[in-house]
Design a protein around this motif. Structure first.
Motif, PDB file in Angstrom:
ATOM      1  N   ALA A  71       0.801  -1.082   0.001  1.00 27.86           N
ATOM      2  CA  ALA A  71       0.009  -0.088  -0.035  1.00 27.86           C
ATOM      3  C   ALA A  71       0.900   1.071   0.009  1.00 27.86           C
ATOM      4  O   ALA A  71       0.620   2.006  -0.852  1.00 27.86           O
ATOM      5  CB  ALA A  71      -0.927  -0.070   1.231  1.00 27.86           C
ATOM      6  N   GLN A  72       1.964   1.283   0.630  1.00 26.86           N
ATOM      7  CA  GLN A  72       2.778   2.595   0.717  1.00 26.86           C
ATOM      8  C   GLN A  72       3.552   2.752  -0.450  1.00 26.86           C
ATOM      9  O   GLN A  72       3.685   3.492  -1.017  1.00 26.86           O
ATOM     10  CB  GLN A  72       3.905   2.323   1.916  1.00 26.86           C
ATOM     11  CG  GLN A  72       3.163   2.426   3.258  1.00 26.86           C
ATOM     12  CD  GLN A  72       4.289   2.068   4.427  1.00 26.86           C
ATOM     13  OE1 GLN A  72       4.971   0.994   4.185  1.00 26.86           O
ATOM     14  NE2 GLN A  72       4.360   2.787   5.438  1.00 26.86           N
ATOM     15  N   GLU A  73       3.839   1.476  -1.118  1.00 22.26           N
ATOM     16  CA  GLU A  73       4.580   1.310  -2.335  1.00 22.26           C
ATOM     17  C   GLU A  73       3.631   2.177  -3.659  1.00 22.26           C
ATOM     18  O   GLU A  73       4.122   3.018  -4.224  1.00 22.26           O
ATOM     19  CB  GLU A  73       5.110   0.086  -2.850  1.00 22.26           C
ATOM     20  CG  GLU A  73       5.849   0.119  -4.170  1.00 22.26           C
ATOM     21  CD  GLU A  73       4.862  -0.460  -5.305  1.00 22.26           C
ATOM     22  OE1 GLU A  73       5.207   0.357  -6.490  1.00 22.26           O
ATOM     23  OE2 GLU A  73       3.636  -0.697  -5.073  1.00 22.26           O
ATOM     24  N   HIS A  74       2.335   1.712  -3.612  1.00 25.24           N
ATOM     25  CA  HIS A  74       1.322   2.232  -4.380  1.00 25.24           C
ATOM     26  C   HIS A  74       1.027   3.699  -4.155  1.00 25.24           C
ATOM     27  O   HIS A  74       0.954   4.491  -5.142  1.00 25.24           O
ATOM     28  CB  HIS A  74       0.136   1.442  -4.336  1.00 25.24           C
ATOM     29  CG  HIS A  74       0.283   0.142  -4.922  1.00 25.24           C
ATOM     30  ND1 HIS A  74      -0.973  -0.628  -5.329  1.00 25.24           N
ATOM     31  CD2 HIS A  74       1.257  -0.784  -5.333  1.00 25.24           C
ATOM     32  CE1 HIS A  74      -0.581  -1.866  -5.870  1.00 25.24           C
ATOM     33  NE2 HIS A  74       0.777  -1.850  -5.986  1.00 25.24           N
ATOM     34  N   ALA A  75       1.012   4.148  -2.852  1.00 27.51           N
ATOM     35  CA  ALA A  75       0.348   5.176  -2.656  1.00 27.51           C
ATOM     36  C   ALA A  75       1.803   6.505  -3.027  1.00 27.51           C
ATOM     37  O   ALA A  75       1.441   7.429  -3.602  1.00 27.51           O
ATOM     38  CB  ALA A  75       0.401   5.570  -1.063  1.00 27.51           C
ATOM     39  N   ALA A  76       3.066   5.905  -2.927  1.00 26.44           N
ATOM     40  CA  ALA A  76       4.276   6.767  -2.895  1.00 26.44           C
ATOM     41  C   ALA A  76       4.330   6.948  -4.638  1.00 26.44           C
ATOM     42  O   ALA A  76       4.573   7.812  -5.205  1.00 26.44           O
ATOM     43  CB  ALA A  76       5.528   5.994  -2.620  1.00 26.44           C
ATOM     44  N   THR A  77       4.192   5.815  -5.266  1.00 32.49           N
ATOM     45  CA  THR A  77       4.156   5.841  -6.795  1.00 32.49           C
ATOM     46  C   THR A  77       2.791   6.734  -7.419  1.00 32.49           C
ATOM     47  O   THR A  77       3.335   7.704  -8.223  1.00 32.49           O
ATOM     48  CB  THR A  77       3.907   4.429  -7.443  1.00 32.49           C
ATOM     49  OG1 THR A  77       5.124   3.642  -6.831  1.00 32.49           O
ATOM     50  CG2 THR A  77       3.905   4.308  -8.899  1.00 32.49           C
ATOM     51  N   ALA A  78       1.950   6.765  -6.823  1.00 34.32           N
ATOM     52  CA  ALA A  78       0.817   7.643  -7.183  1.00 34.32           C
ATOM     53  C   ALA A  78       1.211   9.231  -6.987  1.00 34.32           C
ATOM     54  O   ALA A  78       0.952  10.040  -7.905  1.00 34.32           O
ATOM     55  CB  ALA A  78      -0.413   7.341  -6.440  1.00 34.32           C
ATOM     56  N   ILE A  79       1.852   9.423  -6.040  1.00 35.88           N
ATOM     57  CA  ILE A  79       2.595  10.703  -5.533  1.00 35.88           C
ATOM     58  C   ILE A  79       3.446  11.287  -6.588  1.00 35.88           C
ATOM     59  O   ILE A  79       3.345  12.025  -7.318  1.00 35.88           O
ATOM     60  CB  ILE A  79       3.096  10.905  -4.304  1.00 35.88           C
ATOM     61  CG1 ILE A  79       2.100  10.717  -3.264  1.00 35.88           C
ATOM     62  CG2 ILE A  79       3.766  12.328  -4.209  1.00 35.88           C
ATOM     63  CD1 ILE A  79       1.021  11.728  -3.116  1.00 35.88           C
ATOM     64  N   ASN A  80       4.396  10.236  -7.109  1.00 34.65           N
ATOM     65  CA  ASN A  80       5.199  10.532  -8.107  1.00 34.65           C
ATOM     66  C   ASN A  80       4.541  10.785  -9.397  1.00 34.65           C
ATOM     67  O   ASN A  80       4.981  11.877 -10.346  1.00 34.65           O
ATOM     68  CB  ASN A  80       6.188   9.248  -8.223  1.00 34.65           C
ATOM     69  CG  ASN A  80       7.585   9.547  -7.687  1.00 34.65           C
ATOM     70  OD1 ASN A  80       7.881  10.839  -7.515  1.00 34.65           O
ATOM     71  ND2 ASN A  80       8.807   8.658  -7.526  1.00 34.65           N
ATOM     72  N   GLU A  81       3.752   9.979  -9.652  1.00 33.31           N
ATOM     73  CA  GLU A  81       2.729  10.314 -11.058  1.00 33.31           C
ATOM     74  C   GLU A  81       2.271  11.636 -10.933  1.00 33.31           C
ATOM     75  O   GLU A  81       2.297  12.399 -12.086  1.00 33.31           O
ATOM     76  CB  GLU A  81       1.812   9.185 -11.127  1.00 33.31           C
ATOM     77  CG  GLU A  81       2.530   7.839 -11.536  1.00 33.31           C
ATOM     78  CD  GLU A  81       1.463   6.777 -11.332  1.00 33.31           C
ATOM     79  OE1 GLU A  81       0.298   6.871 -10.845  1.00 33.31           O
ATOM     80  OE2 GLU A  81       1.776   5.575 -12.087  1.00 33.31           O
ATOM     81  N   ARG A  82       1.732  11.985  -9.965  1.00 30.11           N
ATOM     82  CA  ARG A  82       1.037  13.311  -9.778  1.00 30.11           C
ATOM     83  C   ARG A  82       2.117  14.417 -10.067  1.00 30.11           C
ATOM     84  O   ARG A  82       2.059  15.583 -10.657  1.00 30.11           O
ATOM     85  CB  ARG A  82       0.271  13.482  -8.450  1.00 30.11           C
ATOM     86  CG  ARG A  82      -0.858  12.626  -8.463  1.00 30.11           C
ATOM     87  CD  ARG A  82      -1.923  12.995  -8.979  1.00 30.11           C
ATOM     88  NE  ARG A  82      -2.317  14.224  -8.329  1.00 30.11           N
ATOM     89  CZ  ARG A  82      -3.576  14.768  -8.702  1.00 30.11           C
ATOM     90  NH1 ARG A  82      -4.246  14.493 -10.019  1.00 30.11           N
ATOM     91  NH2 ARG A  82      -4.077  15.804  -8.027  1.00 30.11           N
ATOM     92  N   VAL A  83       3.353  14.126  -9.433  1.00 31.32           N
ATOM     93  CA  VAL A  83       4.312  15.262  -9.693  1.00 31.32           C
ATOM     94  C   VAL A  83       5.020  15.372 -10.844  1.00 31.32           C
ATOM     95  O   VAL A  83       5.077  16.354 -11.697  1.00 31.32           O
ATOM     96  CB  VAL A  83       5.634  14.676  -8.848  1.00 31.32           C
ATOM     97  CG1 VAL A  83       6.888  15.632  -9.071  1.00 31.32           C
ATOM     98  CG2 VAL A  83       5.139  14.824  -7.342  1.00 31.32           C
ATOM     99  N   ILE A  84       4.931  14.346 -11.677  1.00 30.65           N
ATOM    100  CA  ILE A  84       5.164  14.194 -13.184  1.00 30.65           C
ATOM    101  C   ILE A  84       4.192  15.410 -13.896  1.00 30.65           C
ATOM    102  O   ILE A  84       4.613  15.855 -14.848  1.00 30.65           O
ATOM    103  CB  ILE A  84       5.349  13.015 -13.884  1.00 30.65           C
ATOM    104  CG1 ILE A  84       6.676  12.106 -13.167  1.00 30.65           C
ATOM    105  CG2 ILE A  84       5.642  13.081 -15.175  1.00 30.65           C
ATOM    106  CD1 ILE A  84       6.662  10.702 -13.544  1.00 30.65           C
ATOM    107  N   ALA A  85       3.102  15.006 -13.692  1.00 30.24           N
ATOM    108  CA  ALA A  85       1.877  15.673 -14.296  1.00 30.24           C
ATOM    109  C   ALA A  85       1.999  17.097 -14.056  1.00 30.24           C
ATOM    110  O   ALA A  85       1.793  17.926 -15.026  1.00 30.24           O
ATOM    111  CB  ALA A  85       0.427  15.063 -13.943  1.00 30.24           C
ATOM    112  N   ALA A  86       2.228  17.411 -12.862  1.00 27.62           N
ATOM    113  CA  ALA A  86       2.346  18.801 -12.380  1.00 27.62           C
ATOM    114  C   ALA A  86       3.761  19.608 -13.117  1.00 27.62           C
ATOM    115  O   ALA A  86       3.568  20.468 -13.651  1.00 27.62           O
ATOM    116  CB  ALA A  86       2.641  18.989 -10.815  1.00 27.62           C
TER     117      ALA A  86
END
Length: 358
Positions: A71-86
């Motif tokens: 769950a932590q790995e998925h959450a961290a990856t999701a944040i990284n994806e949002r950072v790339i989008a920004a």
């Protein structure tokens, strides 16, 4: 020299700040960190590859060491994806497309989309018009997109080796549609051996190399042909891959049942532990089938050794791996390539244990 030291320290600090924000699930802090890096003079491509990509690699490493949950790995990856989008919308990252058009997609069944997303953004920075299709793109839909938009090339991403047969079909279909295929991702091997084996036009180990490859002189038009995947892999004629892949469910069920009798410790497993064992054996069978597809002992051996490391990190006895492999071999005793592949893995597993005892 002073400037280099200062810049290096700044990069290290930015990495730690981004890591902390990602692990804390703080999207705003993570975006603020990469924007600050841009303000400090980092090139957008450097932010993508030297900050975000490195943090993502660390996420995977921490998960493998059992210091992050799934769950932590998925959450961290999701944040990284949002950072790339920004980051893609930051003024410093805007570039008028003038280099051509490329489609970036993950093969069907491949859900690790972040490496492909990083490539897509690097290519945009270098002037490409990019169609990013994301994770798990079914091959028929990919081909329909190619026919509709006519890109100069398609970059296919594959991180999970068990998706290599699907990647092979996608490569062949794209080439039949007249499109140049660049392969990338961990599944193709650190040296691109499986990309070459499966007939890709080119392979790149990272986003920068992929961009350089596409900036070179590659054929913009291919001629369709009657080329078929079997043409690349004549060993498939023995049908071992087909028979193992089609009987995977039975192989797993029989192996688990026999393992319970052969490995008494399983009697004390909880339901969750037993389910994890079933999943582990299912992965082993999947990787065995893929090793048969590529006819590469090393692919299976590396997975078995990696699995032993993951189990050890989670406090699970690795002694069950040897009998599990023996039981699989017994069920497939009439398959010579299968016997060779499993035997190589068992030998490597024994050697690894001996090295750990020293």
């Amino acid at each position: 020299m002073t400037s280099q030291v200062t810049r290096s320290a700044t990069k290290s600090e930015a990495l730690e700040r981004l890591w902390g924000a990602v692990i804390d699930g703080d999207e705003y802090a993570a975006v603020g960190t990469v924007f600050a890096a841009l303000d400090d003079g980092f090139a957008p491509e450097s932010v993508l590859l030297e900050l975000i990509a490195r943090v993502q690699h660390r996420i995977g490493t921490e998960w493998a060491a059992n210091r992050l949950t799934v769950a932590q790995e998925h959450a961290a990856t999701a944040i990284n994806e949002r950072v790339i989008a920004a980051l893609a919308h930051h003024p410093s990252c805007r570039r008028t497309p003038d280099a051509g058009r490329v489609t970036v997609a993950c093969v069907d069944g491949e859900w690790h989309a972040l490496p492909a997303r990083l490539l897509a953004e690097v290519l945009r920075l270098q002037g490409w018009q990019v169609d990013f299709l994301g994770a798990q793109v079914p091959t028929p839909h990919l081909i329909a997109h190619l026919h509709q938009h006519g890109p100069d090339a398609v970059a296919l991403s594959c991180s999970i080796p068990t998706r290599l047969p699907t990647a092979h079909a996608a490569i062949t279909a794209c080439q039949a549609a007249g499109v140049y295929v660049l392969a990338g991702g961990a599944a193709f091997g650190p040296d691109g051996r499986y990309a070459r084996l499966l007939g890709a036009d080119a392979w790149a180990p990272d986003a920068q190399s992929a961009a350089q490859c596409l900036s070179g002189d590659f054929p913009r038009v291919r001629f369709t042909s009657n080329h078929q995947p079997i043409d690349d892999l004549p060993h498939l004629a023995d049908q071992e891959f087909t028979m193992v892949s089609r009987s995977a469910a039975r192989l797993v069920e029989t192996t688990v049942g026999d393992l319970e009798r052969r490995f008494p410790a399983m009697a004390g497993y909880t339901d969750a532990q037993r389910q994890h064992t079933v999943e582990d054996i299912a992965h082993i069978v999947d990787f065995l089938a893929t090793a048969l597809y590529t006819d590469d002992d090393e692919l299976f051996t590396e997975f078995v050794i990696w699995t032993a490391g993951i189990l050890s990190a989670r406090g699970v006895p690795t002694e069950s791996l040897d009998p599990a492999l023996d039981l699989l071999a017994a069920q497939l005793r009439d398959f010579p390539r299968t016997q060779r592949i499993i035997s190589a893995a068992l030998t490597a597993l024994t050697d690894t244990k001996d090295e750990q005892r020293v």
